[in-house]
Design a protein around this motif. Structure first.
Motif, PDB file in Angstrom:
ATOM      1  N   SER A  60     -24.051  12.581  57.117  1.00 12.86           N
ATOM      2  CA  SER A  60     -23.551  11.553  56.202  1.00 12.86           C
ATOM      3  C   SER A  60     -22.251  11.989  55.533  1.00 12.86           C
ATOM      4  N   VAL A  61     -22.189  13.245  55.113  1.00 12.26           N
ATOM      5  CA  VAL A  61     -21.001  13.743  54.420  1.00 12.26           C
ATOM      6  C   VAL A  61     -19.798  13.762  55.344  1.00 12.26           C
ATOM      7  N   PHE A  62     -19.957  14.332  56.542  1.00 13.30           N
ATOM      8  CA  PHE A  62     -18.806  14.496  57.424  1.00 13.30           C
ATOM      9  C   PHE A  62     -18.442  13.219  58.173  1.00 13.30           C
ATOM     10  N   ARG A  63     -19.375  12.285  58.309  1.00 11.35           N
ATOM     11  CA  ARG A  63     -19.029  10.992  58.900  1.00 11.35           C
ATOM     12  C   ARG A  63     -18.540  10.016  57.844  1.00 11.35           C
ATOM     13  N   GLY A  64     -18.830  10.298  56.599  1.00 12.28           N
ATOM     14  CA  GLY A  64     -18.485   9.370  55.527  1.00 12.28           C
ATOM     15  C   GLY A  64     -17.196   9.683  54.802  1.00 12.28           C
ATOM     16  N   ALA A 110     -20.713  16.216  63.511  1.00  9.85           N
ATOM     17  CA  ALA A 110     -21.468  15.155  62.841  1.00  9.85           C
ATOM     18  C   ALA A 110     -21.529  13.893  63.701  1.00  9.85           C
ATOM     19  N   TYR A 111     -20.403  13.525  64.307  1.00 15.99           N
ATOM     20  CA  TYR A 111     -20.373  12.325  65.144  1.00 15.99           C
ATOM     21  C   TYR A 111     -21.165  12.536  66.435  1.00 15.99           C
ATOM     22  N   MET A 112     -20.997  13.698  67.052  1.00 18.57           N
ATOM     23  CA  MET A 112     -21.739  13.977  68.281  1.00 18.57           C
ATOM     24  C   MET A 112     -23.241  14.025  68.013  1.00 18.57           C
TER      25      MET A 112
END
Length: 231
Positions: A60-64, A110-112
């Motif tokens: 959540s942190v790195f995608r957000g 994070a996305y992967m």
């Protein structure tokens, strides 16, 4: 046209070094991100909240948050704390290249991880039941059946993430990394023209075309059994 050709001749070595650094960032960040994403995805789908909650929070942190913000926080923000400068963490965020690599890796992971999580959810129940019927343990089922199948399912999406990562490496130039974009920006400032930026754009298109072809072949290898089944 002559100015453009002379730029290629005069700046060729610098551009070549920039391309090499860009490819280094791409290959290293994608490799490290994938190695991190797989256990993150497995943890995210775990019934144990001690595993799923930290994974969900990380994703959540790195995608957000924007990648550029993450790069600045790691490079400029952490440097303010003496405890960070005195710790082994400084080896990761103390240099511009290593800091950019760290930010690119964490962001892509994070996305992967989210993509692979979706692939895990999409593995047919029949395949899991067949593996259990053969006497596989939960560990073997997860790592030898579900995860490889999930990666095959989301291979096109992972390929798109890698292509996008190539473009994301350009943000490394904002913290003085002389990648392809960094070199092009420096030459553009020195020559007062946008020719170097146009050259960089052409190179990015070429790398993307080659990368897309390679990823398409890898996707075909991962899912070759599906073609045999249809035949």
């Amino acid at each position: 046209m002559n100015d453009f050709l002379s730029l290629i001749v005069q700046s060729g070595p610098d551009v070549a070094r920039g391309i090499w650094i860009t490819l280094e960032l791409l290959v290293l960040s994608c490799t490290l991100a994938f190695a991190l994403a797989v256990p993150l995805a497995v943890a995210r789908t775990s019934a144990c909240r001690w595993l799923s909650t930290p994974s969900r929070l990380f994703m959540s942190v790195f995608r957000g948050t924007p990648l550029l913000v993450q790069i600045f926080v790691l490079y400029y923000g952490l440097a303010q704390f003496s405890i960070v400068r005195a710790s082994p963490l400084w080896l990761l965020v103390g240099g511009s290249f290593s800091c950019a690599l760290c930010a690119l890796t964490l962001n892509l992971a994070a996305y992967m991880a989210e993509d692979i999580r979706g692939g895990i959810a999409g593995v047919p129940a029949g395949e899991k039941e067949a593996a259990l019927a053969f006497g596989m343990s939960r560990f073997m089922l997860t790592w030898f059946v579900i995860v490889p199948r999930a990666i095959g399912i989301v291979a096109p999406t992972l390929g798109n993430e890698i292509v996008l990562q190539l473009k994301s490496t350009a943000l490394a130039s904002t913290i003085t990394v002389l990648d392809l974009t960094g070199v092009a920006r420096r030459i553009a400032i020195e020559t007062y023209t946008t020719d170097a930026l146009m050259l960089a754009g052409i190179v990015y298109v070429g790398i993307t075309a080659v990368l897309s072809t390679v990823l398409k072949r890898i996707e075909g290898l991962l899912n070759r059994h599906l073609g045999s089944a249809r035949a």
